[in-house]
Design an enzyme around this catalytic site. Structure first.
Site, short mmCIF file in Angstrom:
data_model
loop_
_atom_site.label_atom_id
_atom_site.label_comp_id
_atom_site.label_asym_id
_atom_site.label_seq_id
_atom_site.Cartn_x
_atom_site.Cartn_y
_atom_site.Cartn_z
N ASP A 1 1.06 -0.87 -0.12
CA ASP A 1 0.27 0.09 -0.52
C ASP A 1 0.65 1.50 0.09
O ASP A 1 2.16 0.74 0.60
CB ASP A 1 -0.91 -0.13 0.50
N ILE A 2 0.34 2.19 -0.66
CA ILE A 2 1.51 3.18 -1.10
C ILE A 2 1.22 4.31 0.45
O ILE A 2 2.01 4.73 0.57
CB ILE A 2 1.35 4.20 -2.04
N GLN B 1 -14.34 2.69 1.65
CA GLN B 1 -13.89 1.81 0.29
C GLN B 1 -13.59 3.27 -0.96
O GLN B 1 -14.23 3.73 -1.19
CB GLN B 1 -14.73 1.01 -0.84
N HIS C 1 -10.29 -5.69 -2.90
CA HIS C 1 -9.15 -5.70 -2.31
C HIS C 1 -8.73 -6.56 -0.87
O HIS C 1 -9.48 -5.53 0.03
CB HIS C 1 -8.18 -4.50 -2.38
N HIS D 1 -6.60 -5.53 2.35
CA HIS D 1 -5.62 -5.08 3.41
C HIS D 1 -5.29 -6.24 4.30
O HIS D 1 -6.58 -6.72 5.36
CB HIS D 1 -6.35 -4.12 4.47
#
Ligand code: AMP
Ligand code: ZN
Length: 138
Positions: free
Chosen positions: A35-36, A96, A102, A104
């Site tokens: 995750d960025i 979301q 996705h 996490h």
């Protein structure tokens, strides 16, 4: 973009290698990358290669394939910390923001209040490379 073809979807772009990502896992049906804006060090996202906004937009077989990838990534997350959260946000009211389903996987290192995190900093290049080294090995 429920169930669409994934045009303009950032996670589809990552899956197609048209957008950059720190990929830590890939199989025929799924991919995982860092995750960025991680909640914690090693926060990863597990996505199906097929576009769908939420889990129930995917055929059941694809859900199973996604769970298989989730299993792999959870095991790898334990290289960083024994404990972790798995989360899935379905819909804007659930938080979301990327409408490509996705999971996490968020390693937990003993934060006092895991559900009220501090400010999230953008993932740094050096740490990202180190994490890819740790997490991409089978
Ligand atoms: P959600 O609120 O469940 O939709 O979370 C979406 C997550 O995707 C957030 O934690 C973002 O930091 C993360 N994210 C968004 N764009 C990217 C990207 N290009 N690469 C990696 N992570 C991303
Ligand atoms: Zn998509």
């Amino acid at each position: 973009m429920a169930g669409g073809d994934g045009q303009d979807c950032v996670f589809c772009a990552i899956v197609r290698r048209r957008a950059p990502a720190y990929i830590i896992y890939e199989d025929e049906d799924a991919m995982a990358f860092l995750d960025i804006y991680p909640f914690t060090r090693g926060h990863a996202l597990v996505v199906p290669k097929q576009h769908g906004a939420r889990l129930t937009d995917l055929p059941f077989e694809s859900q199973v394939a996604l769970l298989r990838a989730l299993d792999r990534v959870c095991r790898r997350s334990e290289r960083l910390a024994d404990d972790y959260n798995v989360a899935l946000n379905a819909g804007a009211n659930a938080g979301q923001i990327v409408f490509h389903v996705h999971f996490h996987v968020i390693p937990r290192y003993g934060e006092a209040n895991p559900f009220h995190p501090n400010r999230r900093n953008r993932l740094g290049e050096t740490d990202a490379r180190e994490l890819v080294g740790l997490l991409s090995a089978p």
